[in-house]
Scaffold this motif. Structure first.
Motif, PDB file in Angstrom:
ATOM      1  N   PRO A 150       1.019  -1.122   0.157  1.00  0.00           N
ATOM      2  CA  PRO A 150      -0.419   0.301   0.173  1.00  0.00           C
ATOM      3  C   PRO A 150       1.295   1.165  -0.365  1.00  0.00           C
ATOM      4  CG  PRO A 150       0.108  -1.162   1.733  1.00  0.00           C
ATOM      5  CD  PRO A 150       0.775  -2.060   1.241  1.00  0.00           C
ATOM      6  N   THR A 151       2.295   1.207   0.689  1.00  0.00           N
ATOM      7  CA  THR A 151       2.816   2.264   0.393  1.00  0.00           C
ATOM      8  C   THR A 151       3.994   2.989  -0.676  1.00  0.00           C
ATOM      9  OG1 THR A 151       4.323   1.026   1.713  1.00  0.00           O
ATOM     10  CG2 THR A 151       2.444   2.169   3.114  1.00  0.00           C
ATOM     11  N   ASP A 152       3.395   1.845  -2.198  1.00  0.00           N
ATOM     12  CA  ASP A 152       4.539   1.924  -2.566  1.00  0.00           C
ATOM     13  C   ASP A 152       4.174   3.240  -3.595  1.00  0.00           C
ATOM     14  OD1 ASP A 152       5.370   1.969  -5.928  1.00  0.00           O
ATOM     15  OD2 ASP A 152       6.656  -0.603  -5.424  1.00  0.00           O
ATOM     16  N   PRO A 153       4.779   4.413  -3.936  1.00  0.00           N
ATOM     17  CA  PRO A 153       4.849   5.991  -4.693  1.00  0.00           C
ATOM     18  C   PRO A 153       4.427   5.747  -6.028  1.00  0.00           C
ATOM     19  CG  PRO A 153       6.991   5.488  -3.501  1.00  0.00           C
ATOM     20  CD  PRO A 153       6.229   4.499  -3.529  1.00  0.00           C
ATOM     21  N   TYR A 180       2.540  11.390  -3.601  1.00  0.00           N
ATOM     22  CA  TYR A 180       3.644  12.284  -3.452  1.00  0.00           C
ATOM     23  C   TYR A 180       3.454  12.633  -1.475  1.00  0.00           C
ATOM     24  CZ  TYR A 180       4.029  17.377  -1.943  1.00  0.00           C
ATOM     25  OH  TYR A 180       5.209  18.219  -1.632  1.00  0.00           O
ATOM     26  N   ARG A 181       2.708  12.033  -0.459  1.00  0.00           N
ATOM     27  CA  ARG A 181       2.526  11.268   0.397  1.00  0.00           C
ATOM     28  C   ARG A 181       4.093  10.886   0.974  1.00  0.00           C
ATOM     29  NH1 ARG A 181      -0.137   8.844   4.636  1.00  0.00           N
ATOM     30  NH2 ARG A 181      -1.223   7.101   3.096  1.00  0.00           N
ATOM     31  N   TYR A 182       4.190   9.285   0.140  1.00  0.00           N
ATOM     32  CA  TYR A 182       4.819   8.849   0.455  1.00  0.00           C
ATOM     33  C   TYR A 182       6.229   8.473  -0.127  1.00  0.00           C
ATOM     34  CZ  TYR A 182       1.903   6.028   2.119  1.00  0.00           C
ATOM     35  OH  TYR A 182       0.501   5.419   3.050  1.00  0.00           O
ATOM     36  N   PHE A 183       6.071   9.607  -1.177  1.00  0.00           N
ATOM     37  CA  PHE A 183       7.679  10.519  -2.304  1.00  0.00           C
ATOM     38  C   PHE A 183       7.216  11.748  -2.628  1.00  0.00           C
ATOM     39  CE2 PHE A 183      10.187   9.636  -5.823  1.00  0.00           C
ATOM     40  CZ  PHE A 183      11.772   9.344  -5.327  1.00  0.00           C
TER      41      PHE A 183
END
Length: 199
Positions: A150-153, A180-183
């Motif tokens: 779920p966190t793969d930008p 954008y939030r993760y990367f």
């Protein structure tokens, strides 16, 4: 690891094949293709029915640019062990590189049946449907993929891009924001969000 494996080279053919297979893989990971090829040959010659040896041989051939011949080694590995997932995955990649998209899709669908939560397989399926210009199927596979990672930008921005191409700005905005939030350093995502806010 290399020194330990080299001690097994002089044993009987099955042990020699297993050691040579591992040596080939280690050299392949180290990007020493010539050594990887030598040990892949030794592994295959010691035990022609070793699917891992055949897969490694296919990998060295693939790395040297001969996808057609690599596919033959992967198919031979699968004839010896129909559940050799590495050979099946790499066969799919070889077909994809050769632009034999239907055959690549078939490989990855079979793999998905064996490994339903494999992020790599889900990504390849989405990628193939994108090549086939079927964005709704690509989106379906990417949605399954983000349930696994779920966190793969990169995947999130790909989803944003597909939704944008489909004209669904609100979903595109959601996934671009998540990406954008993760990367926060991805220039393409920043540009898209900037243009969205201007609109």
């Amino acid at each position: 690891a290399l020194e330990t494996l080299k001690m097994f080279e002089k044993k009987d053919s099955r042990v020699k094949s297993a050691a040579a297979t591992n040596l080939s893989f280690l050299y392949y990971l180290g990007n020493e293709l010539e050594q990887a090829t030598n040990y892949a040959d030794l592994a295959v010659n010691s035990d022609r029915y070793n699917p891992a040896a055949l897969t490694n041989k296919g990998n060295t051939v693939f790395a040297n640019g001969d996808c057609e011949k690599a596919a033959e080694f992967y198919k031979e590995a699968l004839r010896n062990d129909s559940l050799c997932t590495e050979a099946l995955y790499n066969l799919g990649l070889a077909y994809k590189k050769l632009n034999r998209i239907d055959e690549a899709l078939d490989c990855f669908l079979k793999l998905h049946a064996i490994l339903p939560n494999s992020a790599q397989v889900l990504y390849q399926l989405a990628s193939i449907y994108q090549i086939m210009e079927d964005p709704s199927q690509a989106i379906e596979w990417l949605l399954q993929l983000i349930s696994v990672v779920p966190t793969d930008p990169h995947v999130l921005s790909k989803l944003g891009n597909l939704y944008d191409a489909e004209g669904d700005k609100s979903q595109a905005y959601h996934y671009y924001c998540e990406s954008y939030r993760y990367f926060p350093s991805n220039i393409e995502v920043i540009e898209w969000l900037g243009a969205y806010y201007i609109d």
